[in-house]
Design an enzyme around this catalytic site. Structure first.
Site, PDB file in Angstrom:
ATOM      1  N   HIS A 143      43.798 -11.310  31.563  1.00 44.92           N
ATOM      2  CA  HIS A 143      43.164 -10.246  30.785  1.00 44.92           C
ATOM      3  C   HIS A 143      43.914 -10.131  29.457  1.00 44.92           C
ATOM      4  CE1 HIS A 143      42.116  -6.042  29.757  1.00 44.92           C
ATOM      5  NE2 HIS A 143      41.115  -6.150  30.606  1.00 44.92           N
ATOM      6  N   ASP A 220      50.738  -8.276  36.637  1.00 46.79           N
ATOM      7  CA  ASP A 220      49.604  -7.406  36.321  1.00 46.79           C
ATOM      8  C   ASP A 220      48.852  -7.168  37.638  1.00 46.79           C
ATOM      9  OD1 ASP A 220      47.225  -6.255  35.657  1.00 46.79           O
ATOM     10  OD2 ASP A 220      46.721  -7.661  34.054  1.00 46.79           O
ATOM     11  N   GLN A 223      44.113  -5.359  39.428  1.00 45.19           N
ATOM     12  CA  GLN A 223      42.971  -5.644  40.294  1.00 45.19           C
ATOM     13  C   GLN A 223      43.391  -5.874  41.742  1.00 45.19           C
ATOM     14  OE1 GLN A 223      39.924  -5.246  39.415  1.00 45.19           O
ATOM     15  NE2 GLN A 223      40.000  -5.313  37.173  1.00 45.19           N
ATOM     16  N   LYS A 246      41.201   2.513  38.008  1.00 44.31           N
ATOM     17  CA  LYS A 246      40.598   1.406  38.752  1.00 44.31           C
ATOM     18  C   LYS A 246      40.807   1.566  40.257  1.00 44.31           C
ATOM     19  CE  LYS A 246      41.278  -1.973  35.067  1.00 44.31           C
ATOM     20  NZ  LYS A 246      39.938  -2.214  34.532  1.00 44.31           N
ATOM     21  N   CYS A 386      37.229  -9.023  28.660  1.00 41.94           N
ATOM     22  CA  CYS A 386      38.588  -9.052  28.108  1.00 41.94           C
ATOM     23  C   CYS A 386      39.372 -10.254  28.606  1.00 41.94           C
ATOM     24  CB  CYS A 386      39.343  -7.758  28.393  1.00 41.94           C
ATOM     25  SG  CYS A 386      38.524  -6.319  27.742  1.00 41.94           S
TER      26      CYS A 386
HETATM   27  C1  LIG Z   1      43.503  -7.748  35.285  1.00 45.65           C
HETATM   28  C2  LIG Z   1      43.533  -6.579  34.353  1.00 45.65           C
HETATM   29  N1  LIG Z   1      44.633  -6.332  33.624  1.00 45.65           N
HETATM   30  C3  LIG Z   1      44.735  -5.297  32.778  1.00 45.65           C
HETATM   31  C4  LIG Z   1      43.688  -4.430  32.586  1.00 45.65           C
HETATM   32  C5  LIG Z   1      43.824  -3.299  31.619  1.00 45.65           C
HETATM   33  O1  LIG Z   1      43.819  -2.066  32.281  1.00 45.65           O
HETATM   34  P1  LIG Z   1      43.617  -0.710  31.460  1.00 45.65           P
HETATM   35  O2  LIG Z   1      42.425  -0.893  30.608  1.00 45.65           O
HETATM   36  O3  LIG Z   1      43.419   0.299  32.528  1.00 45.65           O
HETATM   37  O4  LIG Z   1      44.853  -0.491  30.678  1.00 45.65           O
HETATM   38  C6  LIG Z   1      42.504  -4.639  33.333  1.00 45.65           C
HETATM   39  C7  LIG Z   1      41.359  -3.723  33.177  1.00 45.65           C
HETATM   40  O5  LIG Z   1      40.364  -4.040  32.596  1.00 45.65           O
HETATM   41  C8  LIG Z   1      42.431  -5.728  34.222  1.00 45.65           C
HETATM   42  O6  LIG Z   1      41.333  -5.955  34.941  1.00 45.65           O
END
Ligand SMILES: Cc1ncc(COP(=O)(O)O)c(C=O)c1O
Ligand SMILES: Cc1ncc(COP(=O)(O)O)c(C=O)c1O
Ligand code: FES
Ligand code: FES
Lengths: 431, 147, 431, 147
Positions: A143, A220, A223, A246, A386
């Protein structure tokens, strides 16, 4: 087979669970909403809303530094929330830093390391400083939140980015190669589960490779934490991030886990109130972690809501949630594989996964495909989610993604599959 | 007609399957090329406007790019329609289109003026898709300003 | 005098207002709660809670980038909220960046300038780069949130900190002196209203001094936006921050105003999803402001709640709120002045102020004083209120602070004064 | 007795008004000095423990600092009480005190063991003030570990 508690978990009472989420009864036009976009943001159960409201209407007040009774109660509620969320991810309360979300958590780590590089922090912080030519590794499936902060850190410090490549089936290719972990590697940042591929990556193996090279392992877990039992200490990572919104929790709150050693060595990132022990016009001394990283007013009510979300998930049982979502995902895969022109991204065999699938519909732009699903009340995500470089790897600019949560049903998956099977004919694309 | 059919009128699907004026013309005479990107989806267009020797009349508009059917149809329709307009007419044409598209369904495009492009009226109710329909039009506006 | 709308505003129906805040009916032990800590965090009216719940139970979904109907509705609600909050502070929607709060907003500005200094951003960003020896000015009365980010920026860039001194009566001393604004000055950061002194500072004058020197004027509007009509463009500042939770809004959301020119030139701070137009493994291109500064999932529901809070404040009328709170503050001052051993901080005459007072009770530690008030159900703040240098200037380490909001009453002020008058005798300190 | 009076027992107010062993003794013989700060309020204490020639018995404890009445009384009481204890006894004394103070009111300090300091039992119900009462005790623990 005896039905011991560790045996295959009993199935869920999804209808009872759905009643906890009023939004799931919404209509889209004249169709019932089928919400398959939980990987973007999940819906919030009434209990979580109630917990925040209860706090805000009975105990709300600034936490820490308050001598009055309300402030003491609020502080207790806030720190109890930290304890609950820390326990949920297998860590100690003072290893959990509140953030506003995963993006913020990853930026915190990258900027704090940047600050160490500029000579800020305690004597121990120098260990984290980067030299020009040092390597930061991430993967081809990240991401943007786990990519751009590192690219920027590299640009600011003269470090070099390297990427672990992905195979066509979406798994990471860990074969040693010049482009992967070497003794110049200082940071290895990777996702537990890609938000496009849904595959659970080999975290402990990646962490071991990082540690063998003397690098930090940064996870990270955006998910994974909502969908699997996760224990950051057992996974042996040094730092990990996740987002409240999430995992059935509120917006505006997330968590950063750090080992004692790493949180101790990291310089502060945001500075301001409540993170210092002494301030003069000449400079400041910082509190120990986690407060060192919690400048200013924290998201108190959201943190309390997030703690309630973890209790909700635990009450259902994370194994059972994972089993339920996996079954939905398997049904989705079986159905999607049969629809002509549909190409699944990351359709690896024999890997553990969470309940989401991204796919391309040959000859139809993802936004057009999504529009057809929307007209049937089905909310999916379209775009690069993203993760533009990952899409580029597959020769795409966009895909359609359907993602499940504990409240989705088989009937919803079937409605989704039915709608997908009509997309190409709607646009007159021949199969 | 379902909402979906109101968005994807037959004409739109036709244009998107058989896009007109696709492929950039030579950089001959007075001309300008505009590159535009839709930040929502990452899709992009490169559009070239050429001006007649009178310095005022649009000689032709050609384009390349990728995107959804709305964006492709819109580019195709636009390049069909503006040929022969003066700069002033073309700018007014774009303005009127933008106003209708942003009206959240309140303004219908006049078929006499907008011909095939009037079929894009339905897009204005789908706020997430307005940028798709506008992409080529913004590119033309930009190109005319520099041609 | 005719009763034109611009005449002295009619008084408020405080009892009706109090009914909007359920927490105000709480008991502390056997005493009704008297909440005089709104400068730390304000209470939330039911309408604001309801607006968020309404959104979360009917329209919640990830904003931007979503093609489905729910996402489009959520995006509209989110952008409508931006418009409402922007209007509330006198700016255009795309001049308002969402943040998690004021601390975050000030850090954003400081780090973005740090990034410009390291060569990041667009060509125009270089104008914001600092050279060693350049000066950053703030004042002796700042909250740590408007002090530490600048100290850190100075330490990272070789810039030098300077402070505008305060007079004994709490007003800023703007007499030209070597320690104030010179042509080496690049940034002048100051508070609209100190959270300890309550005095409204001469913002336009400070902004003019900054601009005359070619420096940026950065305003901390945390304690003004909740209590006064505020128009950032009319105040002629370049950047300004405020926090939702201090203005009857939710936790986890705040705003940063920037002029078009400055937001355009500032490099991004946090990086991640939704702030880019293009990402490859080599680098990224950023969206225009405000999105450039809004990486990752934004605090959607809190933003919608904050917009509702601004409507609530506007429905009552900000002039009337200011008049109400000023009257309470005047009553507090009159009472406190008469209590032997009480020393008010910043008791300047003839200045505009908001409804708060900090004071020292001679011979009694602030925490002990606060405990006595708490035993009477009165919630005040004790400590340095994140303004340690200001306290040091007065030879104190801590003070007691009582702060009002629209929901406080004269009777509460009287109960407070009565309790304060008993503090010294409780501890056997002779008057 | 009101909650407030349960916190501020007469003995506490007495000690805070007339703090015992205030003012640091000379750095003579085996000794160590500990500086501790209460992060909640910024108050601080400097406490010195001196050990008898036997290397094990607490000779005396002296301190300086500023803080609220609870912290001042607590330091005063502590330094009165630990004189003559062995290191082991003193450490156990601190541990027992910490346990009671953190018990949120569940554990009362025994008057036979804790004498005047037993009056600090009431603090354990005021979680925001526990650090005040602990400040000197943490300093003693630290000093003993290094003396
Ligand atoms: C794998 C992953 N990392 C990071 C993020 C970023 O999270 P947030 O937008 O809650 O900061 C997301 C969310 O879209 C994600 O799916
Ligand atoms: C004047 C001032 N500035 C900045 C802040 C920091 O605000 P926040 O904690 O909401 O980030 C505060 C709040 O305490 C304040 O009063
Ligand atoms: S979805 Fe990209 S232009 Fe329409
Ligand atoms: S308030 Fe500082 S030690 Fe008690």
């Amino acid at each position: 087979m005896t039905s011991s508690p560790s045996a295959a978990p009993a199935t869920l009472d999804v209808e009872a669970i759905r009643a906890d989420f009023p939004i799931l009864s919404e209509q889209v036009g004249d169709r019932p909403l089928v919400y398959l976009d939980s990987a973007a943001t999940s819906q919030v159960p009434t209990r979580v809303l109630d917990a925040q409201r209860e706090f805000l209407t009975h105990a709300n007040s600034a936490v820490h530094r308050g001598a009055h009774t309300l402030a003491a109660n609020a502080t207790d509620a806030f720190e109890d929330a930290r304890e609950a969320v820390a326990r949920f991810v297998g860590v100690l309360p003072n290893q959990l830093v509140w953030t506003s979300g995963a993006t913020m958590g990853l930026n915190l780590v990258a900027y704090a390391i940047g600050n160490a590089t500029l000579g800020r922090g305690l004597p121990g912080s120098a260990l984290l400083a980067l030299q020009p030519g040092d390597e930061i590794i991430t993967t081809a499936i990240e991401h943007h939140a786990n990519l751009l902060p590192w690219q920027e850190l590299a640009a600011r410090t003269g470090a070099v980015m390297r990427y672990i490549p992905a195979r066509e089936d979406g798994t990471l290719d860990l074969e040693p190669s010049a482009s992967t972990i070497t003794d110049r590697t200082r940071i290895v940042a990777f996702t537990h589960v890609s938000n496009v591929l849904g595959i659970v990556n080999p975290v402990t193996e990646l962490a071991r490779l990082a540690h063998d090279a003397g690098a930090l392992a940064v996870l990270d877990a955006c998910q994974s934490v909502p969908h699997l039992p996760v224990d950051f200490r057992a996974l042996c990572v040094d730092l990990a991030v996740f987002s409240g919104h999430k995992m059935l929790g509120p917006y505006g709150v997330g968590g950063l886990y750090g080992s004692d050693e790493v949180l101790e060595a990291l310089p502060p990132f945001l500075t301001g109130g409540s993170m210092i022990s002494r301030v003069t016009l000449e400079g400041a001394e910082y509190l120990p972690p986690p407060q060192k990283f919690e400048a200013g007013t924290q998201p108190v009510a959201p943190a309390i809501g997030l703690a309630e979300a973890t209790r909700y998930l635990d009450d259902i049982g994370r194994d059972r949630i994972h089993a339920h979502e996996s079954a939905l995902a398997a049904r989705m895969r079986d159905g999607l594989r049969e629809i002509p022109g549909v190409r699944l991204l990351g359709d690896a065999e024999g890997v553990e996964r969470v309940g989401l699938w991204a796919f391309d519909v040959e000859g139809v732009h993802a936004h057009d495909a999504g529009q057809v699903l929307d007209s049937r009340g089905i909310a999916v995500r379209v775009g690069h989610h993203c993760a533009a470089p990952l899409h580029e790897r597959y020769g795409l600019t966009a895909s359609v993604r359907a993602s499940t949560a504990v409240y989705n049903t088989e009937a919803e998956v079937d409605a989704f599959l039915d709608a997908v099977s009509g997309i190409r004919s709607y646009f007159g694309v021949s199969s | 007609m379902s909402d979906l059919d109101a968005l994807y009128r037959e004409l739109i699907l036709d244009h998107s399957k058989h896009p007109q004026h696709f492929g950039l013309a030579d950089e001959e005479g007075a001309h300008a090329t505009s590159y535009q990107k839709n930040p929502v989806c990452g899709d992009e267009i490169t559009l070239r406007a050429r001006i007649e020797d009178d310095g005022d009349t649009v000689r032709d508009v050609t384009w390349e790019g990728r995107g959804c059917s709305i964006s492709q149809a819109s580019a195709s329709m636009l390049s069909d329609l503006v040929v022969g307009m003066t700069r002033t007419e073309a700018v007014a044409f774009v303005d009127g289109f933008r106003e209708a598209l942003r009206s959240r369904g309140a303004i219908e495009l006049d078929e006499n003026t907008y011909a095939d492009a009037a079929a894009l009226s339905g897009v204005s109710k789908f706020s997430a898709r307005v940028k798709c329909a506008m992409l080529a039009w913004v590119a033309l506006e930009d190109a005319l300003g520099r041609a």
